[in-house]
Design an enzyme around this catalytic site. Structure first.
Site, PDB file in Angstrom:
ATOM      1  N   ARG A   1       0.855  -1.186   0.000  1.00 59.29           N
ATOM      2  CA  ARG A   1       0.000   0.000   0.000  1.00 59.29           C
ATOM      3  C   ARG A   1       0.890   1.234   0.000  1.00 59.29           C
ATOM      4  O   ARG A   1       1.685   1.438   0.916  1.00 59.29           O
ATOM      5  CB  ARG A   1      -0.914  -0.008   1.225  1.00 59.29           C
ATOM      6  CG  ARG A   1      -1.762   1.261   1.335  1.00 59.29           C
ATOM      7  CD  ARG A   1      -2.602   1.299   2.611  1.00 59.29           C
ATOM      8  NE  ARG A   1      -3.241   2.611   2.712  1.00 59.29           N
ATOM      9  CZ  ARG A   1      -3.189   3.392   3.788  1.00 59.29           C
ATOM     10  NH1 ARG A   1      -2.527   3.018   4.875  1.00 59.29           N
ATOM     11  NH2 ARG A   1      -3.785   4.567   3.778  1.00 59.29           N
TER      12      ARG A   1
ATOM     13  N   HIS B   1      -2.762  10.963   1.131  1.00 62.01           N
ATOM     14  CA  HIS B   1      -2.205  10.713   2.450  1.00 62.01           C
ATOM     15  C   HIS B   1      -1.582  12.021   2.955  1.00 62.01           C
ATOM     16  O   HIS B   1      -0.394  12.113   3.213  1.00 62.01           O
ATOM     17  CB  HIS B   1      -1.171   9.585   2.398  1.00 62.01           C
ATOM     18  CG  HIS B   1      -0.919   8.943   3.724  1.00 62.01           C
ATOM     19  ND1 HIS B   1      -1.001   7.570   3.929  1.00 62.01           N
ATOM     20  CD2 HIS B   1      -0.583   9.464   4.925  1.00 62.01           C
ATOM     21  CE1 HIS B   1      -0.711   7.293   5.193  1.00 62.01           C
ATOM     22  NE2 HIS B   1      -0.454   8.431   5.808  1.00 62.01           N
TER      23      HIS B   1
ATOM     24  N   GLU C   1      -7.191   8.512   6.651  1.00 60.65           N
ATOM     25  CA  GLU C   1      -7.439   9.160   7.935  1.00 60.65           C
ATOM     26  C   GLU C   1      -7.917  10.604   7.804  1.00 60.65           C
ATOM     27  O   GLU C   1      -7.260  11.547   8.256  1.00 60.65           O
ATOM     28  CB  GLU C   1      -6.182   9.098   8.809  1.00 60.65           C
ATOM     29  CG  GLU C   1      -5.730   7.683   9.115  1.00 60.65           C
ATOM     30  CD  GLU C   1      -4.570   7.627  10.108  1.00 60.65           C
ATOM     31  OE1 GLU C   1      -4.073   8.698  10.514  1.00 60.65           O
ATOM     32  OE2 GLU C   1      -4.163   6.508  10.469  1.00 60.65           O
TER      33      GLU C   1
ATOM     34  N   ASN D   1      -7.206   1.808  10.210  1.00 60.47           N
ATOM     35  CA  ASN D   1      -5.899   1.992  10.841  1.00 60.47           C
ATOM     36  C   ASN D   1      -6.087   1.990  12.349  1.00 60.47           C
ATOM     37  O   ASN D   1      -6.951   2.709  12.870  1.00 60.47           O
ATOM     38  CB  ASN D   1      -5.267   3.318  10.412  1.00 60.47           C
ATOM     39  CG  ASN D   1      -4.925   3.369   8.939  1.00 60.47           C
ATOM     40  OD1 ASN D   1      -5.019   2.359   8.244  1.00 60.47           O
ATOM     41  ND2 ASN D   1      -4.529   4.530   8.466  1.00 60.47           N
TER      42      ASN D   1
ATOM     43  N   TYR E   1      -3.912   1.953  16.196  1.00 58.72           N
ATOM     44  CA  TYR E   1      -2.678   1.998  16.977  1.00 58.72           C
ATOM     45  C   TYR E   1      -2.945   1.823  18.468  1.00 58.72           C
ATOM     46  O   TYR E   1      -2.246   1.088  19.144  1.00 58.72           O
ATOM     47  CB  TYR E   1      -1.935   3.317  16.715  1.00 58.72           C
ATOM     48  CG  TYR E   1      -1.382   3.387  15.310  1.00 58.72           C
ATOM     49  CD1 TYR E   1      -0.162   2.797  15.006  1.00 58.72           C
ATOM     50  CD2 TYR E   1      -2.096   3.979  14.281  1.00 58.72           C
ATOM     51  CE1 TYR E   1       0.340   2.820  13.711  1.00 58.72           C
ATOM     52  CE2 TYR E   1      -1.607   4.004  12.989  1.00 58.72           C
ATOM     53  CZ  TYR E   1      -0.386   3.420  12.709  1.00 58.72           C
ATOM     54  OH  TYR E   1       0.100   3.436  11.431  1.00 58.72           O
TER      55      TYR E   1
ATOM     56  N   GLU F   1      -3.288  -0.090   8.343  1.00 56.85           N
ATOM     57  CA  GLU F   1      -2.117   0.295   9.135  1.00 56.85           C
ATOM     58  C   GLU F   1      -2.245  -0.272  10.532  1.00 56.85           C
ATOM     59  O   GLU F   1      -3.303  -0.202  11.141  1.00 56.85           O
ATOM     60  CB  GLU F   1      -1.964   1.821   9.264  1.00 56.85           C
ATOM     61  CG  GLU F   1      -1.526   2.548   8.020  1.00 56.85           C
ATOM     62  CD  GLU F   1      -1.361   4.050   8.264  1.00 56.85           C
ATOM     63  OE1 GLU F   1      -1.054   4.442   9.418  1.00 56.85           O
ATOM     64  OE2 GLU F   1      -1.522   4.824   7.310  1.00 56.85           O
TER      65      GLU F   1
END
Length: 471
Positions: free
Chosen positions: A78, A122, A167, A297, A299, A361
């Protein structure tokens, strides 16, 4: 001893990067400045005054990086295309040299058996568009749809999956409300305008891509959806604050994109910030153009409490605040909670069961250093990845339709406001000489991808060390 964890047949194993974070060549072959080029030159905005001018020099080292990916056995890669490299100016003129670079990249991936996944945005908005309002200007959505059609026309014969935005929450709220990301503005009302125009850009780009792509190509979007937990689950105030954050962080994008509406509660609770007059007739229908895949994504989860006194308010709202997260932590000070990913995937699947999911991600920053022999041992990252991949498998077993996983990141790179201080890569980059070195995590991930399974955990994994935040 744990038994082997096997993933479904056809599960996609990939790695992710983005254009500004790795390419460099910031002023070559017709590329003009993006908002991040400008932001990096504002005193005090990026740690150590770092910029993406050179980054990982991927623009000149593409072949080396393609061979590296092939050696890791990646099934997919990606990457994002740089808008100011392809359509450098607000005039809309196309820079062929920029398109040619990405065409060579796509061809290089395919000849190595690696499927390209293209993200169109991005965060590197052309500065020329920011000069006339950026995402606060409705016209930017129209320009994005034109850019999407250009890229789709050039690469669509060889790329099977396009993602519109990465995002958009960060673009809107970190870029326009808190100012910690480019363009560095601090206007909460403008952040909601930007969020809507990002939604509109997404929908118009989906339609533009459908008009130029061959049948069978997939179109989607990547969102950094938050797994939100109340600080005190027995507190009605914390529960209400958490629901508000779910609206601000998640439903402000998922509901218009997937259901053609904004939550009524979002309108009610943000009236003191915006009147939402920027939502025009027909916008919601345009935003809800059907997509084929939703990228997520992840985290860390968000821990939320009702605000009182001097507290860390959630971006874009004064009705909720961030609570202290439990450890252990990464070098970014982010809490390591793998089961938050399971909860998020199951929740999204329950709310939107018709849409396949991809982890686009997931990764961690640690203070990785090469030893005297040039090796980079990163047991904390191996432990992190194993825990989160196990969490993905648990979600799949629970019924979530998760079809792939892209580790963030392929290589250490420019990490936005913290510059080069945070190393997320499974490949170490010496930014002095641009030497790439496989970390232990890269070899481990290569073996997982080859087996389509997590190996038995025969030895206890080390606990990630606690590190001070770099924010």
């Amino acid at each position: 001893m744990n038994s082997e964890i096997v993933f479904p047949d056809g599960f996609v194993w990939g790695a992710a990067t983005s254009s500004y974070q790795i390419e460099g060549a910031a002023a070559e072959d017709g590329r003009t400045a993006s908002i991040w080029d400008t932001f990096c030159r504002m005193p005090g905005r990026v740690l150590n005054g770092d910029t993406g001018d050179v980054a990982c020099d991927h623009y000149h080292r593409m072949e080396e990086d393609l061979d590296l990916m092939a050696g890791l056995g990646l099934k997919s890669y990606r990457f994002s295309t740089a808008w100011p490299r392809i359509v450098p100016n607000s005039s809309g003129a196309v820079e062929q040299r920029g398109l040619d670079f990405y065409s060579r990249l796509v061809d290089g991936l395919l000849v190595r058996g690696i499927e390209p996944m293209v993200t169109l945005y991005h965060w590197d908005l052309p500065q020329s568009l920011q000069d006339v309002g950026g995402w606060a200007n409705r016209e930017t959505a129209n320009r994005f749809a034109e850019y999407a059609a250009v890229v789709g026309t050039a690469l669509g014969d060889r790329v099977s999956t396009f993602l519109t935005l990465n995002e958009p929450w960060c673009s809107a709220f970190l870029g326009y409300a808190t100012g910690v990301h480019a363009p560095g503005l601090t206007d909460r009302s403008m952040a909601f305008t930007a969020a809507h125009h990002l939604n509109l850009a997404h929908g118009q780009a989906v339609t533009a891509l459908r008009s130029v792509l061959p049948g069978g190509a997939q179109v989607g979007v990547t969102l950094n959806l938050s797994q939100v937990e109340p600080d005190d689950p027995d507190s009605p105030a914390d529960l209400a604050a958490s629901e508000h954050v779910v609206d601000i962080a998640n439903r402000i994008f998922t509901e218009p994109m997937l259901r053609g509406r904004y939550p009524d509660r979002l309108f009610e609770q943000t009236r003191h910030l915006t009147d939402w007059s920027f939502v025009a007739d027909g916008d919601l229908a345009a935003i809800a153009s059907p997509i084929d895949v939703l990228g997520i994504n992840y985290y860390q989860p968000a821990r939320i409490k009702a605000p009182h006194g001097d507290t860390n308010l959630w971006p874009g709202t004064d009705l909720a605040a961030s609570a202290e997260q439990v450890g252990p932590y990464t070098a970014m000070g982010w809490s390591i909670i793998p089961d938050g990913l399971t909860k998020l995937l199951v929740s999204v699947h329950q709310d939107y069961p018709e849409i396949p999911l991809m982890i686009t991600e997931n990764g961690c920053a640690f203070n990785d250093v090469a030893n005297v022999d040039g090796e980079v041992h990163d047991p904390n990252r191996v432990s992190f990845l194993r825990g989160h991949l196990a969490a993905v498998h648990t979600a799949i077993v629970a019924g979530a339709d998760v079809r792939g996983y892209y580790v963030w990141s392929l290589m250490d790179n420019f990490e936005w406001a913290v510059g080069y201080s945070a190393r997320f890569g499974i490949v170490h980059v010496d930014f002095g000489n641009q030497r790439r070195t496989l970390k232990d995590s890269a070899r481990w991930y290569r073996d997982v991808a080859a087996a389509n399974a997590l190996p038995e955990e025969s030895e206890p994994q080390p606990e990630p060390r606690v590190a001070a935040s770099l924010d």
